[in-house]
Scaffold this active site. Sequence first.
Site, PDB file in Angstrom:
ATOM      1  CB  SER A 185     -18.901  -7.207 -28.419  1.00 46.36           C
ATOM      2  OG  SER A 185     -17.925  -6.755 -27.498  1.00 46.36           O
ATOM      3  CG  ASP A 244     -14.050  -1.442 -32.109  1.00 49.24           C
ATOM      4  OD1 ASP A 244     -13.298  -2.041 -31.302  1.00 49.24           O
ATOM      5  OD2 ASP A 244     -15.241  -1.769 -32.280  1.00 49.24           O
ATOM      6  CG  HIS A 289     -14.554  -5.215 -30.288  1.00 52.47           C
ATOM      7  ND1 HIS A 289     -15.269  -4.040 -30.366  1.00 52.47           N
ATOM      8  CD2 HIS A 289     -15.216  -6.009 -29.410  1.00 52.47           C
ATOM      9  CE1 HIS A 289     -16.325  -4.123 -29.575  1.00 52.47           C
ATOM     10  NE2 HIS A 289     -16.311  -5.301 -28.977  1.00 52.47           N
TER      11      HIS A 289
END
EC number: 3.1.1.-
Length: 374
Positions: A41, A339, A342
């Site tokens: 991600s 967040d 990340h």
Amino acid sequence: MKKSIFFVPVLVLFFFGSRFSRVASAGDQRALAASFVFGDSLVDAGNNNYLQTLSRANSPPNGIDFKPSRGNPTGRFTNGRTIADIVGEKLGQQSYAVPYLAPNASGEALLNGVNYASGGGGILNATGSVFVNRLGMDIQVDYFTNTRKQFDKLLGQDKARDYIRKRSLFSVVIGSNDFLNNYLVPFVAAQARLTQTPETFVDDMISHLRNQLKRLYDMDARKFVVGNVAPIGCIPYQKSINQLNDKQCVDLANKLAIQYNARLKDLLTVELKDSLKDAHFVYANVYDLFMDLIVNFKDYGFRTASEACCETRGRLAGILPCGPTSSLCTDRSKHVFWDAYHPTEAANLLIADKLLYGDSKFVTPFNLLHLRDL
């Protein structure tokens, strides 16, 4: 890392891909022609939008600062650009690598590169099963096999081989989920840890990654940058579930990362360097780079390196992913973390700059600008 909202911004991705479909000028031999991105991600550009998965970033406010989409979410797990986006731009790439699963990932759009990264994906196939669906590294390499065949059709075998070997960059940003969403998963992995030591788990990771990189080499990949695992014990998620204060980090998670990173460096700078002819491997020391950012965040202009910009308030702060019901900070440029997992675009810009132009403290044996020009 987790998303449960299944809205898919296909039109945004399609518009974005077509808008940046121009291929690098054949006369500009120093510009990066294509970027092939593999990972999780941290560099996912939207592949998970096309999977039935709990790991998604396709709802606001994700992408709020991503100018090409006018602030609409594209599936990137940050407010703006990923490190892979920024590196490609700075090296002269004319378009962001299109997500492999996107409907416009065909024809000449492939010549700018392809992004295979997937939120929740890992080196090991079992990693990320908590998200239901994700693309592990083995599957990502399988997908590149299909792309490689398309290049032969588009350019002819000889030109395709030279294009990929000489003018393309292969970025690999993976490994964090193998710890966070495999070995360190509460309860789920507890029994496995009784029978598999950290040493054997890391051995398994290195063995799989070795084979994956060799497979890419056999398909003409020659210029690699491989990131090590960041200090995952210092991310807001780990701080929250372990009830740590702003200055504390989870020792076990960081020790596992350090152990893996040492093995990865040997794999890249010694073993594969000596065994794979004409291949160039850059070891990106993301761990030390990011730890420097966390410890000295004020020196870099940040207000906090422990609080996420986009988070759920209350007792679930630092655990739930960023989404429409999350609280958003007033100044995204002052937060290291977007967040619970990340970095923000502001942090990504600093990291990318070190990788592009930095010295051997963070990139070994040379930086990415040098790698491009080889």
